[in-house]
Design a protein around this motif. Structure first.
Motif, short mmCIF file in Angstrom:
data_model
loop_
_atom_site.label_atom_id
_atom_site.label_comp_id
_atom_site.label_asym_id
_atom_site.label_seq_id
_atom_site.Cartn_x
_atom_site.Cartn_y
_atom_site.Cartn_z
N ALA A 1 24.71 -11.81 7.73
CA ALA A 1 24.56 -12.96 6.82
C ALA A 1 24.36 -12.51 5.38
O ALA A 1 24.71 -13.23 4.44
N HIS A 2 23.80 -11.31 5.21
CA HIS A 2 23.61 -10.74 3.87
C HIS A 2 24.87 -10.10 3.32
O HIS A 2 24.87 -9.59 2.19
N GLY A 3 25.95 -10.10 4.10
CA GLY A 3 27.21 -9.59 3.61
C GLY A 3 27.38 -8.10 3.69
O GLY A 3 28.18 -7.52 2.94
N MET A 4 26.65 -7.43 4.58
CA MET A 4 26.85 -5.99 4.74
C MET A 4 28.26 -5.70 5.26
O MET A 4 28.94 -6.58 5.77
N ASN A 5 28.68 -4.46 5.14
CA ASN A 5 30.06 -4.07 5.45
C ASN A 5 30.27 -3.98 6.96
O ASN A 5 30.43 -2.91 7.53
N ILE A 6 30.27 -5.15 7.59
CA ILE A 6 30.38 -5.26 9.05
C ILE A 6 31.73 -5.87 9.40
O ILE A 6 32.10 -6.93 8.89
N HIS A 7 32.46 -5.19 10.27
CA HIS A 7 33.80 -5.62 10.66
C HIS A 7 33.75 -6.64 11.80
O HIS A 7 34.42 -7.67 11.77
N LYS A 8 32.96 -6.34 12.80
CA LYS A 8 32.74 -7.25 13.92
C LYS A 8 31.29 -7.13 14.37
O LYS A 8 30.65 -6.09 14.16
N LEU A 9 30.80 -8.19 15.00
CA LEU A 9 29.39 -8.29 15.37
C LEU A 9 29.27 -8.54 16.86
O LEU A 9 29.99 -9.40 17.41
N ILE A 10 28.36 -7.82 17.52
CA ILE A 10 28.11 -8.00 18.95
C ILE A 10 26.62 -8.25 19.13
O ILE A 10 25.79 -7.45 18.70
N LEU A 11 26.29 -9.37 19.75
CA LEU A 11 24.90 -9.78 19.92
C LEU A 11 24.59 -9.86 21.41
O LEU A 11 25.27 -10.56 22.15
N ALA A 12 23.58 -9.15 21.84
CA ALA A 12 23.23 -9.10 23.26
C ALA A 12 21.84 -9.67 23.49
O ALA A 12 20.89 -9.34 22.77
N ASP A 13 21.72 -10.54 24.49
CA ASP A 13 20.42 -11.10 24.90
C ASP A 13 19.68 -11.71 23.72
O ASP A 13 18.57 -11.27 23.36
N LEU A 14 20.26 -12.72 23.12
CA LEU A 14 19.64 -13.36 21.96
C LEU A 14 18.23 -13.84 22.30
O LEU A 14 18.01 -14.44 23.35
N PRO A 15 17.26 -13.60 21.42
CA PRO A 15 15.85 -13.87 21.73
C PRO A 15 15.33 -15.21 21.22
O PRO A 15 14.13 -15.42 21.17
N PHE A 16 16.23 -16.11 20.82
CA PHE A 16 15.81 -17.33 20.14
C PHE A 16 15.56 -18.50 21.09
O PHE A 16 16.19 -18.60 22.14
N SER A 17 14.68 -19.39 20.67
CA SER A 17 14.51 -20.68 21.34
C SER A 17 15.50 -21.68 20.75
O SER A 17 16.01 -21.50 19.64
N LEU A 18 15.78 -22.75 21.50
CA LEU A 18 16.84 -23.68 21.12
C LEU A 18 16.41 -24.61 20.00
O LEU A 18 15.24 -24.98 19.87
N LEU A 19 17.39 -25.02 19.22
CA LEU A 19 17.19 -26.06 18.22
C LEU A 19 17.39 -27.42 18.91
O LEU A 19 18.39 -28.10 18.73
N ASP A 20 16.41 -27.79 19.71
CA ASP A 20 16.50 -29.05 20.45
C ASP A 20 15.26 -29.89 20.22
O ASP A 20 14.50 -29.65 19.26
N GLU A 21 15.03 -30.86 21.07
CA GLU A 21 13.90 -31.76 20.87
C GLU A 21 12.55 -31.05 20.99
O GLU A 21 11.51 -31.58 20.56
N ASN A 22 12.54 -29.85 21.56
CA ASN A 22 11.30 -29.09 21.72
C ASN A 22 11.12 -28.02 20.64
O ASN A 22 10.25 -27.16 20.76
N LYS A 23 11.92 -28.08 19.57
CA LYS A 23 11.91 -26.98 18.61
C LYS A 23 10.57 -26.83 17.90
O LYS A 23 10.15 -25.70 17.60
N ALA A 24 9.88 -27.93 17.62
CA ALA A 24 8.58 -27.82 16.93
C ALA A 24 7.57 -27.08 17.81
O ALA A 24 6.83 -26.21 17.34
N LEU A 25 7.56 -27.41 19.09
CA LEU A 25 6.65 -26.74 20.03
C LEU A 25 7.04 -25.27 20.19
O LEU A 25 6.16 -24.39 20.24
N SER A 26 8.34 -24.99 20.25
CA SER A 26 8.80 -23.61 20.39
C SER A 26 8.39 -22.77 19.18
O SER A 26 7.93 -21.63 19.32
N ALA A 27 8.54 -23.33 17.98
CA ALA A 27 8.14 -22.61 16.77
C ALA A 27 6.62 -22.39 16.74
O ALA A 27 6.15 -21.33 16.33
N GLU A 28 5.87 -23.38 17.21
CA GLU A 28 4.42 -23.24 17.26
C GLU A 28 4.02 -22.14 18.24
O GLU A 28 3.13 -21.34 17.95
N ASN A 29 4.68 -22.08 19.39
CA ASN A 29 4.38 -21.05 20.38
C ASN A 29 4.74 -19.66 19.85
O ASN A 29 4.03 -18.67 20.11
N HIS A 30 5.83 -19.58 19.11
CA HIS A 30 6.23 -18.30 18.49
C HIS A 30 5.14 -17.80 17.55
O HIS A 30 4.78 -16.63 17.57
#
Length: 260
Positions: free
Chosen positions: A103-132
């Motif tokens: 996202a910062h524009g580093m010299n990256i040709h392709k990106l591979i993301l494994a086992d993303l650690p994020f909680s969903l942007l859904d109706e529970n997002k406020a609770l998820s952020a609080e738990n984090h």
């Protein structure tokens, strides 16, 4: 192992294997380059692989100057080893760091993301952020008390390990290494931001992206894909920390060979 000096003169150690297109492995929480060496060896059949110890891990240098910014500076240093664009493979919290780098524009040709650690942007997002935030504060307090083993036990409590399995891990060489670097979890939690799918960062990534996930993390991968303009998802039988290097490398090689 080779060594580079960061902007603040911290030693960053890495191994370089193979030849071909450059691929940088960005490790996840409580891990150093040893965890990713088998994957690095497999990928080195097709790529020049840079497998490094993030600062304050493994045999890289110890620095009090540890932040999201210094982590990004260290990664950019690896990516900029020469003028050619790199492929970046990020695992778990390392995927969150790789997202920031792209996202910062580093010299990256392709990106591979494994086992993303994020909680969903859904109706529970406020609770998820609080738990984090609560998890972050708990880890911070345990570190303040110098209870590094407690940090590891707390962090791994939701990873599906029985008490016997967790005790066995804690007593292993890998467990002792995890205990030693457990304070780095505070930076990983900061790299994750509020712990939710980072839509604002993902929308800024224009390079082709492959997400590797098991069924366990599929919802997170699908949530992230909503905001990635050029994303494909590959489902593995198990999370990558449990999968064989061959099973992880095959979709990566297919992704690299695909005309996108």
């Amino acid at each position: 192992m080779r060594e580079l000096k960061s902007k603040d003169n911290t030693s960053i150690s890495y191994e370089r294997l193979g030849s071909g297109t450059g691929l940088v492995i960005v490790g996840g929480s409580l891990a150093d380059h040893h965890m990713y060496h088998p994957l690095a060896e497999e990928l080195s059949k097709s790529f020049t692989v840079y497998n490094y110890d993030r600062r304050n891990r493994g045999i890289s240098g110890v620095s009090k100057n540890h932040s999201v910014d210094t982590e990004l500076e260290d990664l950019e240093m690896l990516i900029s080893q020469d003028s050619t664009p790199k492929v970046v493979y990020g695992h778990s919290a390392g995927a969150a760091l790789a997202i920031r780098a792209a996202a910062h524009g580093m010299n990256i040709h392709k990106l591979i993301l494994a086992d993303l650690p994020f909680s969903l942007l859904d109706e529970n997002k406020a609770l998820s952020a609080e738990n984090h935030e609560k998890e972050y504060q708990t880890i911070k307090e345990l570190i303040k008390q110098d209870d590094k083993e407690g940090v590891v036990r707390f962090f791994l409590k939701d990873f599906g390990m029985s008490k016997v399995e967790l005790d066995g891990f804690i007593s292993s060489d890998g467990g002792q290494a995890a205990i030693e670097i457990s304070p780095t979890l505070l930076i990983d939690y900061k790299i994750l931001g509020d712990g939710l799918t980072p839509a604002d960062l993902l929308e800024r990534i224009k390079v082709p992206t492959l997400t590797l996930t098991s069924d366990y993390g599929l919802a997170s991968a699908q949530d992230a894909a909503k905001y990635l303009p050029h994303c494909s998802i590959h489902r593995l039988e198990s999370p990558t920390h449990m999968a064989s290097p061959i099973d992880i490398a095959k979709p990566i090689i297919d992704f690299m060979n695909a005309r996108l």
